[in-house]
Structure formats: structure tokens, C-alpha cells
Design a protein around this motif. Sequence first.
Motif, short mmCIF file in Angstrom:
data_model
loop_
_atom_site.label_atom_id
_atom_site.label_comp_id
_atom_site.label_asym_id
_atom_site.label_seq_id
_atom_site.Cartn_x
_atom_site.Cartn_y
_atom_site.Cartn_z
N ILE A 2 1.24 -0.81 -0.05
CA ILE A 2 -0.33 0.37 -0.15
C ILE A 2 0.83 0.91 -0.29
CG2 ILE A 2 -2.36 1.25 1.30
CD1 ILE A 2 -2.68 -1.66 2.29
N LEU A 3 0.84 2.23 -0.93
CA LEU A 3 1.43 3.78 -1.03
C LEU A 3 0.06 5.03 0.17
CD1 LEU A 3 3.76 4.92 -2.07
CD2 LEU A 3 2.29 5.68 -3.71
N LEU A 4 0.85 4.98 0.55
CA LEU A 4 0.57 6.28 1.93
C LEU A 4 0.49 7.19 1.02
CD1 LEU A 4 -0.99 6.98 4.17
CD2 LEU A 4 0.57 6.56 5.75
N VAL A 5 0.62 8.73 0.55
CA VAL A 5 0.96 9.32 0.70
C VAL A 5 0.14 10.66 1.63
CG1 VAL A 5 1.17 11.64 -1.32
CG2 VAL A 5 1.10 9.28 -1.60
N GLU A 6 1.62 11.25 2.64
CA GLU A 6 1.31 12.79 3.47
C GLU A 6 1.78 13.73 3.37
OE1 GLU A 6 -0.03 10.87 7.66
OE2 GLU A 6 1.86 9.60 6.08
N ASN A 7 1.16 14.97 3.15
CA ASN A 7 2.04 16.00 3.14
C ASN A 7 1.83 16.29 4.29
OD1 ASN A 7 -0.94 16.77 4.03
ND2 ASN A 7 -1.34 18.85 3.53
N ASP A 8 1.57 16.18 5.08
CA ASP A 8 2.01 15.77 6.52
C ASP A 8 1.89 14.37 8.02
OD1 ASP A 8 1.79 16.74 9.72
OD2 ASP A 8 2.18 18.83 8.75
N PHE A 44 2.88 1.95 -10.24
CA PHE A 44 1.50 2.49 -9.56
C PHE A 44 1.02 0.50 -9.17
CE2 PHE A 44 2.16 6.55 -8.49
CZ PHE A 44 0.41 6.73 -7.61
N LYS A 45 1.61 -0.28 -10.33
CA LYS A 45 1.15 -1.33 -10.47
C LYS A 45 0.81 -2.50 -9.51
CE LYS A 45 -0.03 -1.23 -15.37
NZ LYS A 45 0.36 -1.47 -17.31
N GLU A 46 2.21 -1.69 -8.24
CA GLU A 46 3.32 -3.00 -7.25
C GLU A 46 1.87 -2.26 -6.37
OE1 GLU A 46 7.08 -1.71 -6.31
OE2 GLU A 46 7.13 -1.49 -8.97
N VAL A 50 -3.49 3.46 -3.78
CA VAL A 50 -2.98 4.30 -3.31
C VAL A 50 -4.02 4.94 -2.32
CG1 VAL A 50 -1.27 6.68 -3.77
CG2 VAL A 50 -1.60 4.90 -4.98
N PHE A 51 -3.69 5.60 -0.90
CA PHE A 51 -4.39 5.92 0.75
C PHE A 51 -4.04 7.64 0.37
CE2 PHE A 51 -6.08 7.31 4.38
CZ PHE A 51 -7.27 7.25 4.45
N THR A 52 -4.59 8.90 0.36
CA THR A 52 -3.12 10.25 0.26
C THR A 52 -4.48 10.75 1.05
OG1 THR A 52 -3.23 9.68 -2.12
CG2 THR A 52 -3.45 11.82 -0.96
N ALA A 53 -3.84 11.31 2.28
CA ALA A 53 -4.22 12.38 3.29
C ALA A 53 -3.87 13.54 2.99
CB ALA A 53 -4.26 11.41 4.36
N ARG A 63 -8.78 10.12 0.23
CA ARG A 63 -8.70 9.48 -1.11
C ARG A 63 -7.98 8.36 -1.16
NH1 ARG A 63 -6.62 13.45 -4.09
NH2 ARG A 63 -5.08 12.47 -4.92
N LEU A 64 -8.77 6.98 -1.74
CA LEU A 64 -8.34 6.41 -2.68
C LEU A 64 -8.87 5.32 -3.96
CD1 LEU A 64 -9.13 2.84 0.00
CD2 LEU A 64 -8.75 2.78 -2.11
N GLU A 65 -7.48 5.39 -4.07
CA GLU A 65 -7.03 5.12 -5.56
C GLU A 65 -6.81 4.02 -5.98
OE1 GLU A 65 -4.95 8.32 -7.87
OE2 GLU A 65 -4.83 9.03 -5.46
N GLU A 66 -7.25 3.40 -6.50
CA GLU A 66 -7.29 1.14 -7.04
C GLU A 66 -7.10 1.84 -8.87
OE1 GLU A 66 -9.80 -1.18 -6.94
OE2 GLU A 66 -8.54 -2.32 -5.59
N GLY A 67 -5.92 1.70 -9.14
CA GLY A 67 -5.62 1.27 -10.44
C GLY A 67 -5.93 3.05 -11.22
N GLY A 68 -5.13 3.92 -10.38
CA GLY A 68 -4.81 5.28 -11.01
C GLY A 68 -6.17 6.24 -10.77
N LYS A 69 -7.35 5.18 -10.60
CA LYS A 69 -8.42 5.76 -10.15
C LYS A 69 -8.68 6.01 -8.81
CE LYS A 69 -10.32 4.01 -14.67
NZ LYS A 69 -11.28 2.84 -15.09
#
Length: 496
Positions: A2-8, A44-46, A50-53, A63-69
Motif C-alpha cells: 500500500i502506498l500512503l501519501v501525506e503532506n504532513d 503504481f501497479k505494484e 494508494v491512500f492519500t491524506a 482519497r483512495l485510488e486503485e489502478g490510477g482511479k
Amino acid sequence: MILLVENDISYTNDLRAMLQAFFAEEKITGVSPNQVADYNRELFKEFRFVFTALFRDKHTRLRLEEGGKVVFTAYINGDYEDRTHFRNKLKLASYRLLSEYTGRELPWGSLTGMRPTKIATKALNDGLARDEIIDGYMDAYMTSEEKATLAVDVAEREREILSSVDPRYDYCLYIGIPFCPSRCLYCSFTSYPIDMYRTSVSEYLDCLIRELQIISYINRKRRLISIYIGGGTPTSLDAGFLERLLSAVDSNFDLTHLREYTVEAGRPDSLSRDKLKVLSRHKVTRISVNPQTMRDRTLQLIGRAHTSDDTVRAFHMARECGSYHINMDVIAGLPGETPEDMRYTLGVIEKLGPDSLTVHSLAVKRASELRNQTELLRENTRRDTDRMLRLADESARKQGLIPYYLYRQKNISGNLENVGYAKTPCIYNVLIIEEKLDIFAAGAGSVTRVLRMDPESGEVTGIDRAEDVKNVDQYMQRIEDMIERKRTAASHELRF
């Protein structure tokens, strides 16, 4: 993955804990929004998703993205820098998003952390009624009614125990014996096969007894109320070494105020009549005879060197050799087991009639061999493990055993829990979790915990820890350093 993206990164631990509650076996990679460019669409296929905060002053977006969507989105109003009010909002929003994505609900809802009962404890101290507290769990954290009720049951019992101790004068003693007959597949404790250290046991006890002498001196004006000898498996020592250890305890400590004396005799293959008689002669009051499961195929799989018949024989032998309070441990979620296997195990245990039952949800730690065998783990679902816990709860209550302590661990199956049930609770088990009393510890891998208290109000203001190294050889080589750590941890204690 899982890719966790955070700006803080202020809430990284909270978000990771929630993700792991739903995806315990997945690796989580954390990056900032600027670093996302390093992960092109092919890479991203790996990732499973992707979970973004994205945190803003008054408005946070998940935001939760799967397969770029983008699949799911959630918004949280409020100042994210106000951690006291924002943290639970974030966890609840994350829980709802992940619950919708997976189609699963977790029994503890958005609650993570080791002690889910502390909310009930505070509410009881504030004078709230049981029903109000249960409703509060369900509304604020989306827990099930069953788990909310369990939390309140445990909190009520813990309060009784905590009210019976005085942190100014009372303390506990933990003694670590880091040896076992063999290492279990799921084990992450400080534990070494006894056969590899036969020639070192005497020297290890020399060092351990040296530590005990210092602990006794530091606490010479206080009341020792509980002794807990754990490990490892203390009864992997032969009867002569056990006699030496317990005699050292007798000669160094005032046992006048002792309320319980526990020895983890957990492995049935480590018990003998000679050892049980040593424990009885030294007035040990509580022991464990731990099956974990009564299915022999599972015992063999997880590396236990005994059979279910060995457990039954050891239990009866313990009953014959002393008037012990006997605990039995079982594990829910062992590889390949189903609720029917748990039902069978509990049926055998009910016939034996232990004085307490401890029910663990399988926790797969990094240091355990089981961590590398994910195909075994996937045979059990979170739902099956929760059903096993329900069966254990029903069985325990049917035997007159009441829940009295509860805690959770990282990587625990299904974000579930470990629960102790007993007719007479083990004081040490409550105190080690609640950290309301000094616990002085000796032995490789042990941790001394000394409360910092305001001398006027008696309020706890912090905890000082003194850790002994885990490696047995280093422990023996550095014993004076281990002793000095305890002196330092206790040096501020004006009440001594």
C-alpha cells in the motif's frame, strides 16, 4: 503493498494503524505528495491501492485510488493541528472509508492501540453509567456492542484491583528466564532453546541473583505484593536450578505482604513432579499449563514439542502436586484452525476446569518465524478469529471465569484482542498493562518500569524504564551496566 501519501506526517502512526487493521499482511510505503512523481503509473501497479491524506487548516481530504482511479473520497472538517479533537475524527473517517472499500466492519471500529479499555476507565471515574459508556463506544468509534460491553466489564474489574494497591509503598517483581524447550513458530519473545545454553545456566543465575539483591536493597522500605517469573519458560530449568532461584528470592525479599506468586510453567513438556514440588515448597500460588490448542496437528505445525495428551497429564500432575491457581492459554487464529477447532479445544479445557483462561488473538511479529510464512496466515480470516474469541468468551463465562484484563498488540489478527478470564484475577497482569505501580525486573530482555510521582499530590507524571539487553551472553557480560540502569531509574524516587 500500500502506498500512503501525506503532506504532513503528524498522523502517520494513526493512519498506518488503521490501514494495518484492515490489511495486516501488507507492507505500507509512505511518501510525500512531491515524491509521488517518483512512482509513475506503471509502478503504481505494484500497489494494492494508494491512500492519500491531504491536510489543510480547516479542511482535510482522504482519497483512495486503485489502478490510477479515485475510488473513495472523504472529507474532515476541523483544524488538524488541534490533535485532541482532530485525531479521532481522522481515524473514524479513515475507518469508514476503508470499511466501505473492503465491505468489512471491524469489531473495535476505529479504535486502535494497546488499551481500548482506558476510555471506559476514564468514563467510570467520571461517574458515567454502564449504558452511557457502551453507547459512547458505539457512537464515537463504531465498535460493536459486544466489544463495548467487554471493555466496560474489564474496566470495572481493573478498578477494583487498582484501588487495592498503593503506588507509594507497593511494588511488583518480574524475573525473566529466557529459555524454552524449543522456539514456537509465532514467538517473538526473548527466548533461547535451553539445550544451547545448558552450560551457561549457572552463570546466568549468578547474574540474575545479583540483580535481585540490588532490587531488594532499592526497595528495602517498601512492600512487595506480586512476583511474576516469566520468559521464555521458567520451568525449562531443571529442579535444582529452580530451587536455587526460588531460594534466592526467599532469602533476599520480605514476602510478608506478598499477595500472589506466579511462575509461567506454560510448556507441558517442561513440567515434572520434582519441579512442581519445588514450586509448591516455595509457596508459588499461580502457574500456567498452556495448551494453545488441543489439536495435535497444529501443535506440530507451530513448533510445540508436546501433544494435547501431554497437556492433560501435566494439568492433572499439577493438581496433585500443589494447591495452585492454574491458568491455561489458548490462541485464536492459529494457522489452519477453524472455529470448530477452537470449540474442540475449549471443550477439553472445560473438562479440566482451570482457574483462569487467557485467550490470545494470533499476533505475527517481525521477529517470529511465522512472519515469513504468509501462506499459512491466509488460511484464517479475521471473521473466523473473532468467532473463536466469541466461543472462548462463552466458554469462560460458563466456567465462572470473568474478564479482568484486556490488551492488544501490533499485527494482531483482525485488530482484535487478548483477554484474561479468571475467578481470582492476577494482579500483575493488570498492573503491567495499566502501569499504575512500579515493576522492577531482572533478567535478559526484562524491562523495569518506575513511576514518576508528584510528591505532594501523588499523581503519576511519567514512567522511567530500564531495559536489560536481550542477548543472554551480553546480559552476563554487562550485568553491572544492567544494575546501574536500575539505580538510575529509581534515583528520583523520594518515596523510597
